[in-house]
Motif scaffolding. Structure first.
Motif, short mmCIF file in Angstrom:
data_model
loop_
_atom_site.label_atom_id
_atom_site.label_comp_id
_atom_site.label_asym_id
_atom_site.label_seq_id
_atom_site.Cartn_x
_atom_site.Cartn_y
_atom_site.Cartn_z
N GLY A 27 0.82 -1.22 0.00
CA GLY A 27 0.00 0.00 0.00
C GLY A 27 0.85 1.26 0.00
N GLU A 29 3.05 2.22 1.94
CA GLU A 29 3.17 2.82 3.28
C GLU A 29 4.62 3.06 3.71
OE1 GLU A 29 0.55 4.02 5.01
OE2 GLU A 29 -0.52 3.49 3.18
N SER A 68 -5.83 3.23 1.52
CA SER A 68 -5.46 2.50 2.74
C SER A 68 -4.28 3.20 3.38
CB SER A 68 -5.08 1.05 2.40
OG SER A 68 -3.93 1.04 1.57
N ARG A 71 -0.23 6.52 2.72
CA ARG A 71 0.55 6.77 1.52
C ARG A 71 -0.08 6.07 0.32
NH1 ARG A 71 4.80 10.24 3.14
NH2 ARG A 71 5.23 10.03 0.93
CA LIG Z 1 -1.71 3.06 1.15
#
Ligand SMILES: [Ca+2]
Ligand SMILES: [Ca+2]
Length: 232
Positions: A27, A29, A68, A71
């Motif tokens: 995701g 992140e 989600s 980032r």
């Molecule tokens: Ca994300």
């Protein structure tokens, strides 16, 4: 009545084909990873957070934030030409019959028109992300224009000349070709499943080993101590 050797052969066969499935989710992140590569007029791949604004090709639109976590991925097509592809993942070590499933969320506010995203894939040599050994097809469905929407597809590997599948986000801009137009796209929540005999790579940044971070912290302490001593 089944004889023992026949049953043993059946068991061996079923064991050989009963690969466990692994799933990788990414995701963006880590705040650093973007894409593995790309094709066509794909520009400005970046790892972003928070509200973003961009171009629809003829106007502007914005995304409030990640699908989600915090980032997500930004890419753009500039100038408009053909169908650019962002390489989101590569699944290597595949053999005929292996099943690969992949999906991601794309941000889209234009239902029934561009800009839109689709999920597609091509065959490749796992040693070279830039290799192209033919299209593997994909899902004809576009992101639906409702905001973040998911596109996904399942492939059964069937190319003896290749050992990898590269998962693409394809960008569809309007007008399809325009020397000055630009369109921005946002992508999040990538998910890829494959037999555990395969290797799934994404653009996820490799975290620094804990020992390395501690070593750096230790060197910093030594440096500080040395600096204090030298001032005396
Ligand atoms: Ca994300
Ligand atoms: Ca659209």
């Amino acid at each position: 009545m089944l004889n023992r050797s026949f049953i043993a052969a059946l068991l061996a066969l079923s064991a050989a084909h009963a690969h466990a499935i692994q799933t990788v989710e990414y995701g963006w992140e880590d705040g650093r990873g973007t894409i593995l590569g790309g094709f066509g007029n794909l520009v400005d791949a970046s790892n972003v957070t928070g509200a973003q604004t961009g171009s629809t090709g003829s106007g502007s639109y914005g995304v409030p934030g990640a699908h989600s976590g915090d980032r997500f991925l930004h890419v753009a097509e500039a100038p408009h030409s053909g169908t650019p592809q962002a390489y989101l993942a590569m699944v290597g070590g595949l053999v005929s019959g292996d099943v690969v499933t992949a999906s991601f969320f794309g941000y889209d506010l234009s239902a029934g028109g561009s800009p839109s995203l689709r999920i597609w894939a091509h065959y490749a040599d796992s040693a070279d992300i830039a290799s192209y050994l033919g299209s593997a097809g994909g899902n004809d469905a576009f992101t639906d224009g409702s905001g973040w929407s998911e596109v996904g597809h399942q492939w059964t590997f069937d190319n003896a000349a290749a050992d990898a599948l590269v998962i693409e986000a394809r960008l569809y801009s309007s007008p399809a070709t325009d020397a000055t137009a630009r369109s921005d796209y946002w992508i999040d929540s990538l998910r890829v499943s494959a037999p555990d005999t395969a290797h799934i790579a994404t653009a996820a940044a490799v975290p620094e080993p804990r020992g390395y971070a501690m070593l750096l912290a230790g060197l910093g302490m030594i440096g500080l101590t040395a600096a204090r001593r030298s001032r005396r």
